[in-house]
Design a protein around this motif. Sequence first.
Motif, mmCIF file in Angstrom:
data_model
loop_
_atom_site.group_PDB
_atom_site.id
_atom_site.type_symbol
_atom_site.label_atom_id
_atom_site.label_comp_id
_atom_site.label_asym_id
_atom_site.label_seq_id
_atom_site.Cartn_x
_atom_site.Cartn_y
_atom_site.Cartn_z
ATOM 1 N N LEU A 178 0.965 -1.268 -0.278
ATOM 2 C CA LEU A 178 0.197 0.161 -0.441
ATOM 3 C C LEU A 178 0.726 1.056 -0.649
ATOM 4 C CD1 LEU A 178 -2.866 1.878 0.263
ATOM 5 C CD2 LEU A 178 -2.884 0.954 2.314
ATOM 6 N N ASP A 179 0.994 1.805 -1.270
ATOM 7 C CA ASP A 179 1.617 3.090 -1.359
ATOM 8 C C ASP A 179 1.344 4.340 -0.466
ATOM 9 O OD1 ASP A 179 4.198 4.487 -2.320
ATOM 10 O OD2 ASP A 179 4.362 2.902 -4.517
ATOM 11 N N ASP A 180 2.237 5.054 -0.620
ATOM 12 C CA ASP A 180 1.824 6.690 0.338
ATOM 13 C C ASP A 180 0.770 6.695 1.287
ATOM 14 O OD1 ASP A 180 2.882 7.248 -2.574
ATOM 15 O OD2 ASP A 180 1.544 7.786 -3.474
ATOM 16 N N PHE A 181 1.372 5.656 2.063
ATOM 17 C CA PHE A 181 0.101 5.615 3.142
ATOM 18 C C PHE A 181 0.279 6.481 3.771
ATOM 19 C CE2 PHE A 181 -1.932 4.859 7.563
ATOM 20 C CZ PHE A 181 -2.643 4.215 6.980
ATOM 21 N N GLY A 182 -0.794 7.273 4.751
ATOM 22 C CA GLY A 182 -1.580 8.459 5.668
ATOM 23 C C GLY A 182 -1.939 10.007 3.754
ATOM 24 N N THR A 183 -1.759 9.562 2.486
ATOM 25 C CA THR A 183 -2.262 10.825 2.199
ATOM 26 C C THR A 183 -3.969 10.308 1.723
ATOM 27 O OG1 THR A 183 -1.935 9.028 -0.171
ATOM 28 C CG2 THR A 183 -0.256 11.506 1.608
ATOM 29 N N GLY A 184 -4.498 9.162 1.879
ATOM 30 C CA GLY A 184 -5.557 8.623 0.521
ATOM 31 C C GLY A 184 -6.782 8.321 2.000
ATOM 32 N N PHE A 185 -7.384 7.386 1.460
ATOM 33 C CA PHE A 185 -8.101 6.987 1.603
ATOM 34 C C PHE A 185 -8.318 5.601 2.938
ATOM 35 C CE2 PHE A 185 -9.564 8.656 -2.515
ATOM 36 C CZ PHE A 185 -10.729 9.759 -2.068
#
Length: 279
Positions: A178-185
């Motif tokens: 799970l990439d970029d955790f903390g920026t999405g949903f």
Amino acid sequence: LSEVDRLLHKLESFISPLNNTEVPLNESELLHAISHNQVTPFYQPKVNRATKQVTSIEVLARIVSEDEGTTLLPHRFIGPAEDLDLINLITFQLFEKATEEFKSIRSELCHPARLAFNLSPSQLNDPSCPDKLALILELNRLTPQDIILEITEHLPLESNTQLETMNRLRIRGFEISLDDFGTGFTNLHQLKSLPFTEIKIDRSLITHVESDRFSQVIIDSLVDIAQNERLSIVAEGVERIEELQYLDRYKHNLLMQGFLICRPKPKQEFIRWIHSWLR
Ligand code: C2E
Ligand code: CA
Ligand code: CA
Ligand code: CA
């Protein structure tokens, strides 16, 4: 070597404004790049600082034109390729080259390592995606177990097709990150029910972490959850020594990736980095 790296970095900052104007590529430029075989893998490691192992190696797409002496970054072409339905062509050209090159890269290491590969969320709408990836792997004598697929959490995870494809990829043996955790949903609760095997903490939480109490609390609980759920966890975008020093408290559980450790590099340069890292 680190001096050379510093100079290259400096050089890059002179050149890149020329080569990387913000204009996205149009359809004919994209088709030109694809048909001239210009989609090229660059490599950046995720490392375990406690064991010094390179646990996996992320492939980052570039469009390299030898004639023009330019190297284009993904923000110029990934978005347009998604919009113009050319992302599969780019992905599979890249996947073929990277899986071929990976065999010789891996033989430089004295421990197992995986190849990490970015997929656009839209590619999960294609039910034949797992078969296509598996076929290329077979041709290069690799297995899905050798591969991590990185997917940003911006995908609307309500989509059944995308979830189904992810589950099928897992069943085949691919790891999913799970990439970029903390920026999405995706929230912490969803993390447990989704088929991920790795979390990548977005750079926005890593930047100035040593003095940002908010990021510190989040990272602390993420490392904890990852451990309980037996997920790998990666800090991305480690750029400053202060960040590295702060994060080292988790070094047995948290993998690290970033310019401070190694900038993305083409194959030969990356192999030279491996030699210096292992020294
Ligand atoms: P990403 O997957 O989140 O990749 C990390 C980006 O951060 C890369 O940018 C990498 O060069 C950069 N980076 C790594 N360490 C540091 C650091 O310490 N500081 C800073 N400031 N940046 C760092 P890049 O290569 O420009 O790629 C940007 C994005 O393009 C990627 O973000 C990914 O979403 C997308 N992308 C790249 N290759 C592919 C691909 O093959 N397929 C797809 N679908 N997307 C790709
Ligand atoms: Ca990624
Ligand atoms: Ca990322
Ligand atoms: Ca990103």
